[in-house]
Design a protein around this motif. Structure first.
Motif, mmCIF file in Angstrom:
data_model
loop_
_atom_site.group_PDB
_atom_site.id
_atom_site.type_symbol
_atom_site.label_atom_id
_atom_site.label_comp_id
_atom_site.label_asym_id
_atom_site.label_seq_id
_atom_site.Cartn_x
_atom_site.Cartn_y
_atom_site.Cartn_z
ATOM 1 N N ALA A 106 0.911 -1.256 -0.035
ATOM 2 C CA ALA A 106 -0.086 0.032 0.102
ATOM 3 C C ALA A 106 0.760 1.262 -0.047
ATOM 4 O O ALA A 106 0.447 2.332 -0.614
ATOM 5 C CB ALA A 106 -1.041 0.125 1.143
ATOM 6 N N TRP B 102 -5.369 -4.370 -3.631
ATOM 7 C CA TRP B 102 -5.392 -3.099 -3.179
ATOM 8 C C TRP B 102 -6.135 -2.287 -4.162
ATOM 9 O O TRP B 102 -5.768 -2.352 -5.196
ATOM 10 C CB TRP B 102 -3.887 -2.929 -3.022
ATOM 11 N N CYS C 232 -6.643 3.792 0.850
ATOM 12 C CA CYS C 232 -6.658 2.591 0.271
ATOM 13 C C CYS C 232 -7.490 1.566 0.998
ATOM 14 O O CYS C 232 -7.671 1.229 2.217
ATOM 15 C CB CYS C 232 -5.212 2.013 0.545
ATOM 16 N N ILE D 158 -7.766 -2.510 1.319
ATOM 17 C CA ILE D 158 -6.996 -3.669 1.328
ATOM 18 C C ILE D 158 -7.512 -5.003 1.491
ATOM 19 O O ILE D 158 -8.442 -4.986 2.423
ATOM 20 C CB ILE D 158 -5.729 -3.627 2.225
#
Length: 265
Positions: free
Chosen positions: A9, A124, A133, A135
Motif C-alpha cells: 500500500a 489493493w 487505500c 486492502i
C-alpha cells in the motif's frame, strides 16, 4: 506467498503521488493518446506509474509474472497466460479512471491484485485524490484506511448501483438490460476503483459490468467477497475468475441476498 499488505500500500501511494498526481491538470497534448477508441485514453502518467509499479512489485515477489493494463494493451497475449499458466501474477491497473484524470475529475485510482494458482490472494485499491487505500487478503478480511470493513446493513430503501453495460450482447442487451434499467437505479461506472470502494463501504449496493478485465476487477472482487459480498455472472451464477470476459453481465454486490434479488429480477 502473502506479501506485507501495508508495504505494498505504501509503494502504491508513493508511486501514485510521484507519477500521477504530479501530472494531474498539467498534461501536455503529447502526454495523451488513445487506444481502442476516442474515449479510451492512455497518458504519460499511466505508462510511468506502470513501469514503477512493475519494478517495485517484482522486487517484493521476484517469482511472480506481471500483467499491467498498458502492457496488455500493447500485447493482448499477456492475458492468455492467466488461462495457461498456474503460477503467480501481479495484475495492475496503474491509473484506473484515466478519462476522469484527463478531464480533471477527481475520481481515479490504482488497482493491484496478487493472483496465485488462479486464486485472488490479495488486493489493493488506492483512491488517489482521497489518499485512501482499501486492502483485502483472502481469509483475513478487508479494510479501508486501516479500519476493518464489515458486511453492509440490510437495505430499507431502493437499491442503488453502478452500470457499465455498453458491451452486452444478444439477449442480455435486448431482453435483460431493459428489465434491469426499469427495476434498479444506476449511474455510469466511470471508475472501477471508486465503484468497488463504495461497494465495500456500503455507499452503493451493486455494480454490473459487461466488459471485464482482470486489472479492473480482481482486487475489488476479493475485497467485496471478504465482507460477505458476491461477484458472479448472471447467465449461470459462475463466480468471477481473473480472466477477460465480454458480452454477459457480471454482477457484483455487497451481499449474497442482494445478488440473488437482482439476478432474479
Amino acid at each position: 506467498m502473502i506479501v506485507d499488505p501495508e508495504k505494498v500500500a505504501g509503494l502504491i501511494a508513493e508511486i501514485a503521488e510521484e507519477e500521477i498526481m504530479t501530472r494531474f491538470g498539467l498534461l501536455a497534448e503529447g502526454d495523451i493518446d488513445t487506444k481502442s477508441g476516442p474515449n479510451d485514453f492512455v497518458t504519460a502518467a499511466d505508462h510511468a506509474a506502470e513501469a514503477r509499479l512493475k519494478q517495485a512489485l517484482l522486487g517484493l515477489y521476484p517469482g511472480a509474472a506481471f500483467i499491467g493494463e498498458e502492457g496488455a494493451a500493447a500485447d493482448p497475449s499477456l492475458t492468455a497466460r492467466l488461462d495457461t499458466e498456474d503460477g503467480a501474477f501481479w495484475i495492475v491497473d496503474p491509473l484506473d479512471g484515466t478519462r476522469n484524470f484527463v478531464h480533471g475529475r477527481e475520481e481515479f485510482g490504482t488497482i493491484v491484485a496478487l493472483i496465485e494458482k488462479g486464486e485472488i490472494r490479495q488486493g489493493w485499491i488506492y483512491a488517489i485524490p482521497d489518499k485512501g487505500c482499501a486492502i483485502g487478503s483472502k481469509g483475513d478480511g478487508a479494510a479501508w484506511r486501516g479500519e476493518k470493513l464489515t458486511a453492509p446493513a440490510p437495505k430499507r430503501t431502493e437499491l442503488q448501483g453502478y452500470r457499465g453495460v455498453g458491451s452486452l450482447q444478444g439477449k442480455w442487451k435486448d431482453e435483460w438490460l431493459p428489465r434491469f434499467r426499469e427495476s434498479f437505479e444506476t449511474e455510469p461506472a466511470r471508475c472501477s476503483a471508486y465503484a468497488y470502494i463504495n461497494l465495500a463501504r456500503g455507499i452503493r449496493d451493486f455494480s454490473v459490468y459487461s466488459r471485464v478485465y482482470p486489472w479492473d476487477h480482481a482486487a475489488g472482487v476479493l475485497i467485496v467477497r471478504e465482507i460477505g459480498g458476491k461477484a458472479a455472472y448472471v447467465a449461470d451464477g459462475a463466480p468471477y475468475r481473473p480472466r477477460v470476459e465480454v458480452g454477459t453481465p457480471l454482477l457484483v454486490t455487497g451481499s449474497i441476498q442482494i445478488w440473488t434479488q437482482i439476478s432474479q429480477s
